[in-house]
Motif scaffolding. Structure first.
Motif, mmCIF file in Angstrom:
data_model
loop_
_atom_site.group_PDB
_atom_site.id
_atom_site.type_symbol
_atom_site.label_atom_id
_atom_site.label_comp_id
_atom_site.label_asym_id
_atom_site.label_seq_id
_atom_site.Cartn_x
_atom_site.Cartn_y
_atom_site.Cartn_z
ATOM 1 N N THR A 27 6.521 -5.082 -6.250
ATOM 2 C CA THR A 27 5.278 -4.381 -6.548
ATOM 3 C C THR A 27 4.348 -5.277 -7.350
ATOM 4 O O THR A 27 4.781 -6.235 -7.982
ATOM 5 N N GLU A 66 1.624 8.677 -2.245
ATOM 6 C CA GLU A 66 1.019 9.186 -1.022
ATOM 7 C C GLU A 66 1.853 8.693 0.155
ATOM 8 O O GLU A 66 2.073 7.487 0.306
ATOM 9 N N THR A 103 4.004 5.296 5.913
ATOM 10 C CA THR A 103 3.478 4.457 4.838
ATOM 11 C C THR A 103 3.539 5.167 3.485
ATOM 12 O O THR A 103 3.080 6.298 3.353
ATOM 13 N N ARG A 109 2.290 4.777 -0.414
ATOM 14 C CA ARG A 109 1.374 4.095 -1.334
ATOM 15 C C ARG A 109 1.654 4.623 -2.738
ATOM 16 O O ARG A 109 1.740 5.833 -2.942
ATOM 17 N N THR A 146 0.214 4.503 -6.624
ATOM 18 C CA THR A 146 -0.916 4.164 -7.486
ATOM 19 C C THR A 146 -0.550 4.548 -8.915
ATOM 20 O O THR A 146 -0.113 5.666 -9.161
ATOM 21 N N LEU A 165 -3.670 0.565 -7.125
ATOM 22 C CA LEU A 165 -2.650 0.507 -6.091
ATOM 23 C C LEU A 165 -1.660 -0.603 -6.436
ATOM 24 O O LEU A 165 -2.048 -1.765 -6.544
ATOM 25 N N ASN A 218 1.701 -0.575 -4.940
ATOM 26 C CA ASN A 218 2.687 -0.746 -3.884
ATOM 27 C C ASN A 218 2.227 -0.022 -2.632
ATOM 28 O O ASN A 218 1.736 1.093 -2.697
ATOM 29 N N SER A 219 2.403 -0.651 -1.500
ATOM 30 C CA SER A 219 2.137 -0.046 -0.202
ATOM 31 C C SER A 219 3.155 -0.632 0.760
ATOM 32 O O SER A 219 3.228 -1.855 0.919
ATOM 33 N N ARG A 268 6.013 0.147 4.338
ATOM 34 C CA ARG A 268 6.397 0.922 5.517
ATOM 35 C C ARG A 268 7.840 1.406 5.350
ATOM 36 O O ARG A 268 8.769 0.616 5.379
#
Length: 125
Positions: free
Chosen positions: A46, A62, A67, A69, A71, A76, A78-79, A81
């Motif tokens: 991250t 989210e 995906t 995400r 925050t 943000l 970390n994003s 799959r």
């Protein structure tokens, strides 16, 4: 954290857990990025989150399709799959289409407030 297959004591790789902690606490300060605030615990690295102690911090998770995400305080950090992690069999719990949401306090005082869940409709996706 979402319980994976088997007992949670078996290991963190059986859970889907987004880490929230005091990264400045000396035993945690030396941890690798995949164990710091905002990381999918023990798996995904991250961006360093800023989550000051002794004050309320905002954390937003989210999930849209595969995906995730994360925050922290509007940034943000970390994003990733989730389907790729599930396919690699890193976290068995990620193979589920639904499940429970839990909150865990491990060390010291841990408080949560203003917890909200929102199901996204097709316009939000």
């Amino acid at each position: 954290a979402a319980r994976g297959e088997g007992d949670s004591a078996v290991g963190a790789t059986k859970l889907a857990e987004v880490q929230l902690q005091d990264d400045s606490y000396p035993p945690f300060a030396r941890q690798a990025a995949e164990f710091k605030t905002g990381a999918l615990f023990a798996v995904a690295t991250t961006r360093q989150a800023t989550a000051p102690t002794e004050q309320w911090n905002d954390c937003e998770l989210e999930v849209i399709g595969p995906t995730l995400r994360v925050t922290i305080n509007g940034v943000l950090v970390n994003s990733l799959r989730l389907d790729e992690l599930a396919a690699a069999d890193r976290i068995p719990a990620l193979r589920r289409a639904s499940g429970r949401i839990g909150f865990q306090g491990w060390l010291g005082n841990c408080r949560f407030r203003n917890i909200r869940l929102k199901e996204l409709d097709s316009a939000d996706k």
